[in-house]
Design a protein around this motif. Structure first.
Motif, PDB file in Angstrom:
ATOM      1  N   ALA A  36      -1.217  -4.287   4.304  1.00 28.58           N
ATOM      2  CA  ALA A  36      -1.022  -2.835   4.189  1.00 28.58           C
ATOM      3  C   ALA A  36       0.060  -2.433   5.184  1.00 28.58           C
ATOM      4  CB  ALA A  36      -2.323  -2.105   4.489  1.00 28.58           C
ATOM      5  N   PRO A  37       0.906  -1.471   4.827  1.00 31.70           N
ATOM      6  CA  PRO A  37       0.883  -0.693   3.583  1.00 31.70           C
ATOM      7  C   PRO A  37       1.738  -1.289   2.462  1.00 31.70           C
ATOM      8  CG  PRO A  37       2.471   0.255   5.112  1.00 31.70           C
ATOM      9  CD  PRO A  37       1.896  -0.949   5.802  1.00 31.70           C
ATOM     10  N   ARG A  88      -3.229  -2.111  -1.053  1.00 33.47           N
ATOM     11  CA  ARG A  88      -3.828  -1.136  -1.981  1.00 33.47           C
ATOM     12  C   ARG A  88      -3.641  -1.579  -3.437  1.00 33.47           C
ATOM     13  NH1 ARG A  88      -5.354   3.952  -2.588  1.00 33.47           N
ATOM     14  NH2 ARG A  88      -4.869   4.674  -0.484  1.00 33.47           N
ATOM     15  N   ASP A 146     -11.536   6.067   0.268  1.00 29.02           N
ATOM     16  CA  ASP A 146     -10.313   6.225  -0.516  1.00 29.02           C
ATOM     17  C   ASP A 146     -10.595   6.656  -1.959  1.00 29.02           C
ATOM     18  OD1 ASP A 146      -7.328   5.727  -0.494  1.00 29.02           O
ATOM     19  OD2 ASP A 146      -7.944   4.543  -2.235  1.00 29.02           O
ATOM     20  N   ALA A 182      -9.162  -4.488   7.062  1.00 27.19           N
ATOM     21  CA  ALA A 182      -9.037  -3.166   6.439  1.00 27.19           C
ATOM     22  C   ALA A 182     -10.315  -2.707   5.759  1.00 27.19           C
ATOM     23  CB  ALA A 182      -7.907  -3.178   5.416  1.00 27.19           C
ATOM     24  N   TRP A 213     -11.768   0.352   3.060  1.00 25.27           N
ATOM     25  CA  TRP A 213     -11.206   1.068   1.915  1.00 25.27           C
ATOM     26  C   TRP A 213     -11.116   2.556   2.263  1.00 25.27           C
ATOM     27  CZ3 TRP A 213     -14.228  -1.710  -2.616  1.00 25.27           C
ATOM     28  CH2 TRP A 213     -13.601  -2.947  -2.871  1.00 25.27           C
ATOM     29  N   LEU A 236      -5.200   1.817   4.194  1.00 21.52           N
ATOM     30  CA  LEU A 236      -4.349   1.364   3.095  1.00 21.52           C
ATOM     31  C   LEU A 236      -2.946   1.954   3.152  1.00 21.52           C
ATOM     32  CD1 LEU A 236      -7.041   1.695   0.281  1.00 21.52           C
ATOM     33  CD2 LEU A 236      -6.350  -0.386   1.499  1.00 21.52           C
ATOM     34  N   ASN A 237      -2.813   3.131   3.789  1.00 24.29           N
ATOM     35  CA  ASN A 237      -1.521   3.838   3.776  1.00 24.29           C
ATOM     36  C   ASN A 237      -0.828   3.900   5.129  1.00 24.29           C
ATOM     37  OD1 ASN A 237      -2.204   4.402   1.120  1.00 24.29           O
ATOM     38  ND2 ASN A 237      -2.853   6.501   1.550  1.00 24.29           N
TER      39      ASN A 237
END
Length: 720
Positions: free
Chosen positions: A537-538, A542, A573, A642, A644, A649-650
């Motif tokens: 990520a990122p 994702r 998310d 990570a 969710w 994720l971003n």
């Protein structure tokens, strides 16, 4: 809340009714923590520990989450969260849910735990209940140890209302001039430099029924309160009342504008020490209306920010009692085991204990096959720490690269990296300065690393580096071999004894090449857009997670089996949740093990019938992330750093690694199966948002995840 049921064809899966509030879900998690303090099956001092954790968790929640919502309100933000709430509604719902929890916490402590403590020889007494010889001792103690530290601050036209620091415990004192009868207000801060509880000497401990007394003491603020006359000579002390302030403590760093990120964060830390605007005030319930109104007016707070407390304020200080030498009131001690195949290798305590042959043997073990370690069941010192220590001193090691998100300042990992640099190795460390509430600690040892010749990078603008990765480059014969560690937890030996985490050690070429590319991405100007094996990520995490979920959906739609098992800290998310709903509608069986926040609503007819969610709360904090996909029999498994969540994720650099060793794959499957069968620590999330704790059925044996895993670790290490 009534949830409308619709056929899949007509359902909008982003409808707010299908999402729980992130904030309210977190409160439910903290309530599960509080339940451990209320549960009679939990040992006494562990119950006090969970009381303390509940309090400190709430402090952080107000300093960050509530503070953020209040800032949104002040800025006129009206955007809805995925669950359909605007900031004002969120703040009200938080208050409505939290107040009963706080009431349960304090009433249970005062009415149940405090008497249970006394019954078992831990006498946390009130000053008013002391005998004359005890108060005489405390009066002397006040004069010698406390009085010199105190600073009374008057409030009048000549003395403006003092700044009340974040999380400080204070006394609001009402004093009167004897001649005029005029009343004044003063504030006395309970100093943090002194212990919260004043311990009485053995000779002054009261015994009942010849029972041994482990500890006798009183709260520091009560000792101060009963000696206030010494602070205001010539005045009459009318009364005093305890209160505590919580302030906004989230950092606001304009990274794009900062020439030096380290200096920018240092400046923000100075602001945090003072704290931003007040977001909560806790007061003694007996505080008169006039005093509380004055405090709230000065602090610009409203009734919604006020929490009345019956009894002691700030039960976070109950953690003190965990240091008592009373093993009978604690969980049975646990010593992490050394995996059997590593037991022939001694564990170096310092540089002088290092053995070149054993270091070679350790690397050879990794060459033979991938290794996975599960902390705190497996010793961190004998596995991950040993890996870095050997690398630091092995003459064949050329370079070490690591990401450090949180670690202790005295960590042997940090010392090993310093030794590696002093030994002439190329050492590069990415230190994440923006690790919340660890910023100052990270700055301190980052500078120590730099002074020793380590190349230190402070992260990427706009992203937090949350990966748990290490790369060791070693010269072996006529080739260069790369060894990697990819984990779910921080390189912190202290939390490794409390958090459950997984770490993979490997020398696979594809993983070594991926980590090389990742470190170039982190330290240079690389625009890496793809990796061989790692999900980053990122960049790709994702997209790949959504593909894996949709892959199971397609299998089911084509008449094949679909199954997902995922373990994480939080599920927030919306796109991931929507994909899981679609998978459930297609018939995919989904088991989620989510310790904390879960915004997905399981068990909704036509929406999430095939989704089950459990949370496991116990002596260890579940921190590992595992993702399993059936894939029509060609099963896939991943571990990594990570959750969710949108931030993972971003807005964070995360690394998730596929598990390709068959034995490790089977072990992780067995781990997930064991957790799903838990009937002691597991809580089932219902469709209405309530969590129901599992309990063994009549005649059924108790299955506690942490107890079973400790037993398994002992057996596998040959120590049963």
């Amino acid at each position: 809340m009534t949830v409308a049921q619709s056929s899949p064809e007509k359902t909008r899966l982003d409808d707010p009714q299908y999402y729980f509030s992130r904030e309210l879900s977190w409160l439910e998690f903290n309530f599960r923590v509080l339940h451990e303090a209320v549960d009679e099956r939990t040992p006494l001092l562990e119950r006090l520990k969970f009381m303390a954790i509940f309090s400190t968790n709430l402090d952080e929640f107000f300093m960050v989450r509530v503070a953020g919502i209040k800032q949104q309100i002040d800025a006129g933000v009206t955007k809805q969260t995925p669950d359909g709430r605007i900031p004002q509604k969120h703040l009200q719902d938080i208050s409505d849910r939290l107040r009963p929890m706080v009431e349960i916490q304090h009433s249970h402590f005062e009415q149940e735990l405090r008497s249970l403590m006394v019954k078992n020889g831990i006498q946390l007494l009130n000053y008013a209940d002391l005998k004359s010889e005890q108060t005489a001792y405390l009066d002397d103690y006040f004069e010698e140890q406390i009085f010199p530290v105190l600073t009374p601050l008057a409030v009048d036209p000549g003395h403006p209302f003092p700044y009340i620091s974040n999380l400080s415990l204070n006394l609001a004192v009402v004093i009167q001039e004897p001649e005029t009868g005029k009343e004044h207000f003063a504030r006395v801060k309970v100093p943090k430099v002194l212990p919260r509880f004043v311990v009485l000497p053995d000779s002054l401990r009261t015994t009942k029924n010849s029972k041994s007394i482990l500890w006798t003491g009183v709260p520091l603020e009560q000792v101060i309160a009963h000696n206030l006359a010494a602070l205001f000579p010539g005045m009459t002390v009318q009364n005093c009342y305890t209160f505590r302030i919580t302030r906004n403590a989230d950092l606001d760093v304009e990274e794009d504008e900062a020439d030096d990120l380290l200096l920018a964060i240092e400046q923000e830390l100075r602001k945090r020490r003072l704290g931003g605007s007040a977001v909560r005030i806790e007061i003694e319930k007996s505080m008169p209306e006039a005093v509380r109104t004055n405090l709230m007016r000065q602090l610009e707070l409203t009734d919604a920010d006020l929490y009345e407390v019956e009894g002691l304020i700030n039960l976070g200080d109950l953690m003190t009692f965990m240091s008592l030498p009373a093993p009978q009131f604690k969980d049975k001690p646990w010593t992490p085991v050394v995996p059997k195949h590593l037991q022939h290798i001694s564990n170096p305590d310092d540089d002088d204990d290092l053995d070149a042959e054993e270091a070679e043997d350790f690397f050879t073990i990794i060459q033979q096959r991938d290794q996975i370690f599960h902390h705190p069941y497996h010793s961190f010192a004998s596995t991950v720490q040993r890996f870095i220590t050997y690398a630091a001193h092995d003459p064949d090691v050329l370079a070490i690269k690591m990401t450090l998100y949180r670690t202790s300042g005295d960590s042997p990992i940090v010392q090993a990296l310093i030794s590696a640099a002093e030994n002439g190795k190329q050492v590069a460390v990415l230190v994440e300065l923006k690790a919340r509430f660890d910023e100052e600690n990270n700055i301190n040892w980052a500078r120590k690393l730099e002074k020793s010749g380590v190349h230190v990078v402070y992260g990427l603008v706009g992203l937090k580096t949350h990966t748990k990765t290490a790369l060791v480059v070693r010269h072996e014969g006529d080739r260069i071999r790369r060894y990697v560690h990819i984990g779910t937890g921080n390189y912190n030996p202290k939390t490794a004894r409390l958090y459950t985490d997984l770490g993979l050690l490997s020398c696979r070429d594809d993983l070594g090449a991926d980590l090389t590319d990742l470190f170039n991405y982190l330290t240079g100007y690389s625009q890496q857009s793809s990796f061989r094996k790692l999900l980053i990520a990122p960049v790709s995490l994702r997209q790949r997670m959504l593909e894996l979920i949709r892959q199971e959906t397609e299998h089911c739609r084509n008449g094949r089996k679909g199954k997902i098992v995922a373990k994480m800290n939080a599920l927030v998310d919306p796109p991931i949740i929507e994909a899981l709903y679609e998978a459930s509608q297609a018939g995919v069986e989904i088991d989620l093990i989510v310790r904390g926040i879960c915004c997905l609503r399981p068990g909704l007819k036509g929406i999430s019938d095939h989704i089950r969610v459990i949370s496991i709360i116990g002596r260890f904090l579940e921190h590992s992330r595992i993702f399993y996909f059936h894939n029509d029999g060609d099963e896939q498994m991943f571990i990594g750093s990570a959750d969710w969540m949108p931030r993972n994720l971003n807005r964070r650099v995360e690394a998730v690694v596929p598990i390709e060793d068959a034995k490790i794959f089977q072990d992780l499957q067995a781990l997930l199966t064991l957790m799903l069968s838990d009937n002691r620590q597991a809580w089932d999330l219902e469709a209405d948002g309530k969590y129901i704790q599992r309990r063994p059925a009549k005649g059924e044996s108790e299955r506690s995840t942490h107890v079973m895993l400790m037993a398994q670790a002992l057996k596998s290490a040959g120590m049963e």
